[in-house]
Design a protein around this motif. Structure first.
Motif, mmCIF file in Angstrom:
data_model
loop_
_atom_site.group_PDB
_atom_site.id
_atom_site.type_symbol
_atom_site.label_atom_id
_atom_site.label_comp_id
_atom_site.label_asym_id
_atom_site.label_seq_id
_atom_site.Cartn_x
_atom_site.Cartn_y
_atom_site.Cartn_z
ATOM 1 N N UNK A 174 0.829 -1.206 0.000
ATOM 2 C CA UNK A 174 0.000 0.000 0.000
ATOM 3 C C UNK A 174 0.861 1.252 0.000
ATOM 4 N N UNK A 175 1.901 1.258 0.839
ATOM 5 C CA UNK A 175 2.794 2.414 0.890
ATOM 6 C C UNK A 175 3.540 2.622 -0.402
ATOM 7 N N UNK A 176 3.986 1.525 -1.010
ATOM 8 C CA UNK A 176 4.654 1.620 -2.306
ATOM 9 C C UNK A 176 3.742 2.274 -3.333
ATOM 10 N N UNK A 177 2.474 1.887 -3.336
ATOM 11 C CA UNK A 177 1.532 2.426 -4.324
ATOM 12 C C UNK A 177 1.324 3.918 -4.129
ATOM 13 N N UNK A 178 1.245 4.368 -2.883
ATOM 14 C CA UNK A 178 1.087 5.799 -2.627
ATOM 15 C C UNK A 178 2.293 6.577 -3.142
ATOM 16 N N UNK A 179 3.492 6.093 -2.836
ATOM 17 C CA UNK A 179 4.696 6.764 -3.305
ATOM 18 C C UNK A 179 4.785 6.719 -4.825
ATOM 19 N N UNK A 180 4.456 5.575 -5.400
ATOM 20 C CA UNK A 180 4.491 5.418 -6.850
ATOM 21 C C UNK A 180 3.553 6.406 -7.534
ATOM 22 N N UNK A 181 2.360 6.584 -6.970
ATOM 23 C CA UNK A 181 1.381 7.500 -7.570
ATOM 24 C C UNK A 181 1.943 8.914 -7.657
ATOM 25 N N UNK A 182 2.641 9.338 -6.602
ATOM 26 C CA UNK A 182 3.241 10.677 -6.611
ATOM 27 C C UNK A 182 4.398 10.756 -7.600
ATOM 28 N N UNK A 183 5.096 9.652 -7.759
ATOM 29 C CA UNK A 183 6.287 9.612 -8.602
ATOM 30 C C UNK A 183 5.962 9.661 -10.090
ATOM 31 N N UNK A 184 4.876 8.982 -10.499
ATOM 32 C CA UNK A 184 4.610 8.816 -11.936
ATOM 33 C C UNK A 184 3.497 9.717 -12.472
ATOM 34 N N UNK A 185 2.874 10.499 -11.605
ATOM 35 C CA UNK A 185 1.749 11.333 -12.057
ATOM 36 C C UNK A 185 2.155 12.262 -13.193
ATOM 37 N N UNK A 186 3.357 12.832 -13.111
ATOM 38 C CA UNK A 186 3.813 13.764 -14.142
ATOM 39 C C UNK A 186 4.049 13.082 -15.487
ATOM 40 N N UNK A 187 4.095 11.736 -15.473
ATOM 41 C CA UNK A 187 4.311 10.983 -16.710
ATOM 42 C C UNK A 187 3.002 10.504 -17.332
ATOM 43 N N UNK A 188 1.888 10.880 -16.728
ATOM 44 C CA UNK A 188 0.597 10.445 -17.240
ATOM 45 C C UNK A 188 0.221 9.038 -16.809
ATOM 46 N N UNK A 189 0.913 8.513 -15.810
ATOM 47 C CA UNK A 189 0.664 7.156 -15.316
ATOM 48 C C UNK A 189 -0.076 7.248 -13.982
ATOM 49 N N UNK A 190 -1.055 6.370 -13.796
ATOM 50 C CA UNK A 190 -1.848 6.370 -12.570
ATOM 51 C C UNK A 190 -1.546 5.125 -11.743
ATOM 52 N N UNK A 191 -1.822 5.210 -10.460
ATOM 53 C CA UNK A 191 -1.635 4.060 -9.567
ATOM 54 C C UNK A 191 -2.802 3.981 -8.600
ATOM 55 N N UNK A 192 -3.247 2.769 -8.353
ATOM 56 C CA UNK A 192 -4.365 2.528 -7.440
ATOM 57 C C UNK A 192 -4.021 1.348 -6.540
ATOM 58 N N UNK A 193 -4.321 1.481 -5.248
ATOM 59 C CA UNK A 193 -4.193 0.355 -4.328
ATOM 60 C C UNK A 193 -5.602 -0.078 -3.937
ATOM 61 N N UNK A 194 -5.882 -1.362 -4.096
ATOM 62 C CA UNK A 194 -7.202 -1.914 -3.804
ATOM 63 C C UNK A 194 -7.153 -2.617 -2.453
ATOM 64 N N UNK A 195 -8.125 -2.295 -1.597
ATOM 65 C CA UNK A 195 -8.210 -2.884 -0.265
ATOM 66 C C UNK A 195 -9.486 -3.725 -0.164
ATOM 67 N N UNK A 196 -9.475 -4.966 -0.598
ATOM 68 C CA UNK A 196 -10.682 -5.787 -0.449
ATOM 69 C C UNK A 196 -10.857 -6.250 0.991
#
Length: 282
Positions: A160-182
């Motif tokens: 989950x933490x990786x996904x949050x950091x990744x989302x901030x890292x790649x947003x400027x590249x037009x890439x999105x990230x989502x963490x799913x919590x079932x």
């Protein structure tokens, strides 16, 4: 309106949520590269490889195997749009009882494998200036208060933490990230063959033993979550422009997340003055 066909890469696709996700995507006309430990399990479930389906036998704990799978996907379809890290397993055992090997093996599959998939997928997504990475965590990766599940909880918090950091890292590249919590999903995830239980048990930890018995004897087979509906939720989240960073799935997950947020808020307010007193006085 029908969504445009896209190329998906999905790990752990031969059973459970992964299998439902591949099935729904193929029904909707998408292209899917699906991974499993054996290619036979994939072809048995979905048929032979085609211009819309690519079965991949992958050892997710082997960096070279992961890299080759991503490369073959791009060669086969020419593009990569959505990456779903779904593979994982639950490890049960108290922190005191778990061996180093048991913890590290759990992290290899639940965290380091998704990390490798992301690392090898990103160059293609970066070249495209588009893409969506979806990591399947668990509600225990947000609300971790479960006796006897420390290794699993920790691995999912890490993802989950990786996904949050990744989302901030790649947003400027037009890439999105989502963490799913079932929340609990009705698959074979908690079956005797799928659930890893610590080889060593310590009788003092009654709460952890009760939690294991609950999951094996009561919860397994009666989980509230429908894996097919979860698959459809993931597809829906990937189809919208404003995809969520945090996606909770199921009533139980929503309730537990709300309770965690409330508990954190109470602690924050109760200790705010003492907390802020630790700053330098300006």
């Amino acid at each position: 309106m029908k969504q445009a066909s896209r190329t998906w890469f999905i790990t752990g696709a031969s059973k459970g949520v992964g299998q439902k996700l591949v099935t729904r995507l193929l029904e909707q006309g998408h292209r899917v590269a699906a991974t499993s430990r054996t290619a036979a399990s994939l072809t048995q479930a979905f048929g032979a490889e085609s211009d819309r389906f690519l079965p991949l036998e992958v050892d997710l704990t082997n960096d070279g195997s992961v890299r080759q799978a991503i490369e073959k996907t791009v060669q086969w379809f020419g593009v990569l749009d959505v990456v779903v890290n779904n593979a994982g397993y639950a490890q049960q055992g108290t922190v005191e009882a778990l061996s180093d090997d048991e913890v590290r093996s759990n992290f290899e599959v639940n965290f380091f494998a998704p990390m490798a998939v992301v690392r090898h997928a990103l160059p293609q997504l970066r070249r495209q200036r588009s893409g969506h990475i979806i990591n399947l965590s668990s509600i225990v990766g947000f609300q971790g208060g479960y006796a006897g599940w420390g290794s699993y909880v920790a691995s999912k918090f890490a993802l989950s933490g990786l996904t949050e950091s990744l989302a901030a890292e790649v947003a400027e590249l037009g890439i999105r990230a989502t963490v799913v919590y079932p929340g609990p999903v009705r698959t074979d995830f908690l079956s005797n063959g799928a659930l890893a239980v610590a080889k060593r048990q310590i009788d003092d930890y009654a709460e952890a033993k009760a939690s294991l018995d609950l999951h094996l004897d009561t919860l397994h087979g009666h989980q509230a979550g429908d894996p097919d509906k979860l698959a459809l939720l993931i597809i829906q989240a990937a189809s919208v422009e404003s995809a969520p960073l945090h996606l909770f799935a199921g009533k139980i997950a929503n309730e537990l997340a709300a309770a965690k947020a409330s508990a954190v808020s109470r602690d924050l307010e109760a200790w705010r003055r003492s907390s802020e007193a630790t700053d330098f006085a300006e």
